[in-house]
Design a protein around this motif. Structure first.
Motif, mmCIF file in Angstrom:
data_model
loop_
_atom_site.group_PDB
_atom_site.id
_atom_site.type_symbol
_atom_site.label_atom_id
_atom_site.label_comp_id
_atom_site.label_asym_id
_atom_site.label_seq_id
_atom_site.Cartn_x
_atom_site.Cartn_y
_atom_site.Cartn_z
ATOM 1 N N LEU A 118 83.709 73.165 7.231
ATOM 2 C CA LEU A 118 84.326 71.857 7.020
ATOM 3 C C LEU A 118 83.512 70.776 7.721
ATOM 4 C CD1 LEU A 118 87.182 70.346 6.109
ATOM 5 C CD2 LEU A 118 87.351 70.099 8.579
ATOM 6 N N ILE A 119 83.274 69.690 7.002
ATOM 7 C CA ILE A 119 82.781 68.459 7.609
ATOM 8 C C ILE A 119 83.908 67.442 7.561
ATOM 9 C CG2 ILE A 119 81.192 66.505 7.338
ATOM 10 C CD1 ILE A 119 79.113 68.465 6.281
ATOM 11 N N ASP A 120 84.266 66.944 8.721
ATOM 12 C CA ASP A 120 85.225 65.846 8.824
ATOM 13 C C ASP A 120 84.443 64.582 8.479
ATOM 14 O OD1 ASP A 120 87.261 64.098 9.587
ATOM 15 O OD2 ASP A 120 86.801 64.267 11.733
ATOM 16 N N GLY A 121 84.633 64.074 7.243
ATOM 17 C CA GLY A 121 83.741 63.038 6.740
ATOM 18 C C GLY A 121 84.427 61.866 6.078
ATOM 19 N N PRO A 122 85.277 61.118 6.783
ATOM 20 C CA PRO A 122 85.866 59.926 6.170
ATOM 21 C C PRO A 122 84.788 58.913 5.801
ATOM 22 C CG PRO A 122 86.344 60.008 8.527
ATOM 23 C CD PRO A 122 85.742 61.324 8.165
ATOM 24 N N VAL A 123 85.118 58.050 4.861
ATOM 25 C CA VAL A 123 84.129 57.134 4.282
ATOM 26 C C VAL A 123 84.623 55.701 4.359
ATOM 27 C CG1 VAL A 123 83.191 58.895 2.756
ATOM 28 C CG2 VAL A 123 85.056 57.437 1.951
ATOM 29 N N SER A 124 83.684 54.778 4.226
ATOM 30 C CA SER A 124 84.004 53.360 4.209
ATOM 31 C C SER A 124 83.002 52.646 3.319
ATOM 32 C CB SER A 124 83.957 52.784 5.637
ATOM 33 O OG SER A 124 84.341 51.423 5.654
ATOM 34 N N GLY A 125 83.381 51.459 2.866
ATOM 35 C CA GLY A 125 82.459 50.669 2.060
ATOM 36 C C GLY A 125 83.067 50.101 0.798
ATOM 37 N N GLU A 144 76.044 74.507 11.037
ATOM 38 C CA GLU A 144 76.122 75.318 9.824
ATOM 39 C C GLU A 144 76.748 74.538 8.666
ATOM 40 O OE1 GLU A 144 76.269 78.122 13.353
ATOM 41 O OE2 GLU A 144 77.194 76.206 12.800
ATOM 42 N N ALA A 145 77.739 73.702 8.984
ATOM 43 C CA ALA A 145 78.392 72.917 7.938
ATOM 44 C C ALA A 145 77.419 71.923 7.316
ATOM 45 C CB ALA A 145 79.599 72.177 8.518
ATOM 46 N N PHE A 146 76.633 71.255 8.151
ATOM 47 C CA PHE A 146 75.674 70.287 7.619
ATOM 48 C C PHE A 146 74.551 70.984 6.854
ATOM 49 C CE2 PHE A 146 77.731 67.440 10.645
ATOM 50 C CZ PHE A 146 77.808 66.275 9.899
ATOM 51 N N GLU A 147 74.149 72.154 7.316
ATOM 52 C CA GLU A 147 73.142 72.915 6.570
ATOM 53 C C GLU A 147 73.685 73.323 5.210
ATOM 54 O OE1 GLU A 147 72.053 76.136 9.095
ATOM 55 O OE2 GLU A 147 70.703 74.905 10.335
ATOM 56 N N ALA A 148 74.968 73.692 5.161
ATOM 57 C CA ALA A 148 75.564 74.096 3.890
ATOM 58 C C ALA A 148 75.665 72.917 2.920
ATOM 59 C CB ALA A 148 76.949 74.696 4.129
ATOM 60 N N ALA A 149 75.866 71.718 3.459
ATOM 61 C CA ALA A 149 75.959 70.537 2.601
ATOM 62 C C ALA A 149 74.601 70.103 2.084
ATOM 63 C CB ALA A 149 76.624 69.390 3.359
#
Length: 299
Positions: A118-125, A144-149
């Motif tokens: 899991l990446i906790d990834g809220p967004v804005s814009g 590992e999560a960022f590598e998977a993404a």
């Protein structure tokens, strides 16, 4: 650009833009939304549409959930959506709803039991930047999560901030952003209401403030909705009822007084109670008496 396949659940104003941005950059992208018209809009641009979140999960390595709140996120992942059951080990979920920062670590633990990151990834814009592939992602999660993404996050965002190894940090930063955004919109509405009540021309007032020290991004972005009398929701009043509620709930846990956030929250609650909850958040100006707002084709 990447061999990974992206799935976007929630093709709203930002989710559709994110999905289309990734698709245009050559990332194989699937989409799903409960609204057929949203799925049709994505399909019209060449996107692949899944019949259910579960079907999308079987096709994708990275799943971005851009739904309204924590309850919908949990339902998509672990409830009726059953995404967690259908993702293959090594996949990653990017959870992007604005939620209580205590929740992403819990979701990460449940997904990790299935070999999913899991990446906790809220967004804005906003919708415009999402459509341009320029939204900001406030991300935290394990290496590992960022590598998977892989490169998928870069394909749908202009800026990706890696804020730490633990889920929850991203949501904390988004919470602070929403504190500021909510207060700024409320302040912009209050200031415009004061100017109009005092007899200033609204359009001239807007132009002057946009070229003066009192300008904020939210003032510049939201006041045109008021001037046009167009309250079709790009981000609704009810969103800030929810998000400032999250801010204030967290503040109570830290015994942290937030008088400006509390006042703004009451303004959005007042607007929602008056029947404006589904309108654009700039409709918070409608709580002020004694002013005549510009009329537009859409009220």
């Amino acid at each position: 650009m990447t061999s990974r396949t992206l799935g976007v659940i929630g093709l709203g104003s930002m989710g559709l833009g994110a999905a289309l941005s990734a698709h245009r950059k050559g990332v194989p992208t699937w989409g799903y939304d409960v609204r057929p018209e949203a799925c049709a809009a994505f399909a019209q641009e060449g996107g692949r549409v899944a019949a259910s979140p579960a079907e999308l999960a079987t096709q994708c390595d990275v799943v971005l959930t851009l739904v309204v709140n924590a309850a919908q996120t949990e339902d998509v992942l672990f409830g009726t959506g059953a995404v967690a059951e259908h993702l293959k080990p090594g996949s990653v979920v990017v959870a992007s709803a604005t939620v209580d920062p205590s929740l992403p670590p819990q979701w990460a633990a449940r997904l990790r039991e299935r070999g999913v990151w899991l990446i906790d990834g809220p967004v804005s814009g906003g919708a415009a930047k999402a459509a341009q592939g320029q939204m900001t992602v406030m991300a935290s999660g394990s290496r590992e999560a960022f590598e998977a993404a892989g490169d998928v996050l870069q394909a749908l965002a202009g800026k990706v901030y890696r804020l730490g190894d633990e889920p929850g940090i991203g949501s904390t930063v988004k919470m602070v952003n929403q504190h500021l955004a909510g207060v700024h919109i409320a302040a912009a509405a209050e200031a415009m209401a004061l100017g109009m009540r005092a007899g200033a021309d609204p359009a001239q007032l807007y132009e002057v403030i946009c070229n003066s020290a009192g300008m904020s991004w939210m003032f510049q972005n939201r006041v045109p909705h008021i001037l046009a009398g167009d309250y079709r929701p790009l981000s609704a009043v009810n969103i800030f009822v929810k998000d400032l509620g999250i801010v204030l709930d967290a503040a109570r846990q830290f015994t942290m007084p937030l008088p400006l956030a509390a006042a703004a929250h009451q303004m959005y609650l007042q607007a929602a109670a008056a029947g404006h909850g589904g309108e654009d958040d700039s409709a918070v100006i409608k709580i002020f008496p004694g002013i005549e707002l510009p009329k537009g084709a859409v009220a």
